[in-house]
Design a protein around this motif. Structure first.
Motif, short mmCIF file in Angstrom:
data_model
loop_
_atom_site.label_atom_id
_atom_site.label_comp_id
_atom_site.label_asym_id
_atom_site.label_seq_id
_atom_site.Cartn_x
_atom_site.Cartn_y
_atom_site.Cartn_z
N ALA A 1 -3.48 32.73 -0.53
CA ALA A 1 -2.11 32.89 -1.09
C ALA A 1 -1.65 31.86 -2.25
O ALA A 1 -1.13 32.43 -3.25
CB ALA A 1 -1.13 33.29 -0.01
N ILE A 2 -1.77 30.63 -2.03
CA ILE A 2 -1.17 29.79 -2.77
C ILE A 2 -1.97 29.77 -3.99
O ILE A 2 -1.42 29.76 -5.09
CB ILE A 2 -1.08 28.32 -2.20
N LEU A 3 -3.47 29.75 -4.15
CA LEU A 3 -4.26 29.82 -5.22
C LEU A 3 -4.13 31.11 -5.85
O LEU A 3 -3.95 31.01 -7.23
CB LEU A 3 -5.46 29.79 -4.92
N LEU A 4 -3.80 32.36 -5.39
CA LEU A 4 -3.17 33.46 -6.18
C LEU A 4 -2.10 33.27 -7.21
O LEU A 4 -2.13 33.32 -8.32
CB LEU A 4 -3.09 34.77 -5.16
N ILE A 5 -1.12 32.73 -6.41
CA ILE A 5 0.05 32.52 -7.01
C ILE A 5 0.03 31.35 -8.09
O ILE A 5 0.59 31.73 -9.12
CB ILE A 5 1.19 31.97 -5.98
N ALA A 6 -0.66 30.03 -7.77
CA ALA A 6 -0.67 29.31 -8.83
C ALA A 6 -1.82 29.72 -9.97
O ALA A 6 -1.25 29.55 -11.04
CB ALA A 6 -1.60 27.93 -8.03
N GLY A 7 -2.55 30.70 -9.86
CA GLY A 7 -3.40 31.01 -10.88
C GLY A 7 -2.64 31.89 -11.68
O GLY A 7 -2.68 31.89 -13.16
N VAL A 8 -1.77 32.71 -11.30
CA VAL A 8 -0.73 33.47 -12.03
C VAL A 8 0.15 32.77 -12.86
O VAL A 8 0.48 33.03 -14.13
CB VAL A 8 -0.18 34.66 -11.30
N ILE A 9 0.57 31.53 -12.18
CA ILE A 9 1.50 30.82 -13.01
C ILE A 9 0.84 30.15 -14.02
O ILE A 9 1.42 30.01 -15.28
CB ILE A 9 2.21 29.63 -12.02
N GLY A 10 -0.41 29.68 -13.81
CA GLY A 10 -1.31 29.02 -15.03
C GLY A 10 -1.56 29.96 -16.15
O GLY A 10 -1.79 29.51 -17.00
#
Length: 245
Positions: free
Chosen positions: A100-109
């Motif tokens: 979940a954190i990686l999905l959110i971080a990827g979208v922010i990136g």
């Protein structure tokens, strides 16, 4: 007789409001992610309900026949519902919040990389009739930004755990290079979600999906990329589950 012309007033910038809203949204998201469990699930459900409400308003703005409205609303329920379910699934104890954190971080990136690449390089537009500000350079910048962000966040999680791997750590299955490629693919899906929402707004004749967030519009405006990415991840997870059973 000298006639003096009053200088034109410059439009007031909403940068301050946008910044405060961004800080508030990030603070809520960080606290929910840190606490995890029911807190994170509660935030996902609340945002999902808000997004579906705005989705419904857009649909009612560009559809006329009852059959078309039912089709779009059922589709929106599946789209937003599966995205929210995936985020909650990926935050379950079995996964340890990492996906979940990686999905959110990827979208922010994606957003950060696309913004800086688009502003500094510019160039040809992807689909000017749908979203005039989106460029090919921004897309490639977003792909790089998403991949780098996911690698950095995963490395941070690994270091925070003292070098001990936990459930759901993507690098165990993919490695750093494949995680970069996953981030690049994620960025493409996020941009598709952005285009989809922009297309809906243009058909409905509105600038923003809502007015809930000062300086940013509605919840759908802020989460269009994340909804698309989480939905795609949910489809892949379901396919893998069915294929493996």
């Amino acid at each position: 007789m000298n006639d003096k012309v009053a200088p034109l007033l410059k439009p007031r910038s909403d940068l301050g409001i946008r910044t405060l809203s961004s800080v508030a949204m990030m603070s809520v998201a960080i606290v929910a992610i840190w606490l995890g469990g029911y807190t994170f699930m509660g935030l996902v459900i609340a945002v999902g309900l808000g997004v579906f409400f705005e989705f419904t308003k857009l649909v009612l703005g560009f559809t006329r026949s009852p059959l078309a409205r039912i089709f779009w609303l059922l589709g929106g329920l599946g789209y937003v519902g599966l995205a929210c379910f995936t985020l909650m699934l990926f935050s379950a104890p079995f996964f340890g919040m990492t996906p979940a954190i990686l999905l959110i971080a990827g979208v922010i990136g994606t957003d950060v990389g696309a913004y800086f690449a688009g502003r500094s390089i510019g160039g040809a537009k992807i689909a000017p009739r749908i979203s005039p500000s989106k460029t090919w350079s921004g897309l490639f910048g977003g792909m790089m930004g998403a991949g780098l962000m996911m690698v950095v966040i995963q490395a941070g999680i690994f270091a925070f755990r003292g070098g001990n791997a936990g459930d759901g750590d993507v690098y165990l299955a993919y490695g750093w290079f494949r995680l970069m490629l996953t981030g690049a693919a994620l960025a493409v899906v996020a941009q598709m979600g952005d285009f989809f929402e922009s297309w809906m707004k243009r058909r409905a004749g509105v600038k923003d999906s809502g007015r809930l967030i000062p300086g940013h519009g509605g919840l759908f405006d802020r989460t269009d990329g994340l909804i698309a990415v989480a939905f795609a991840a949910g489809v892949v997870t379901l396919f893998q589950s069915v294929a493996g059973s």
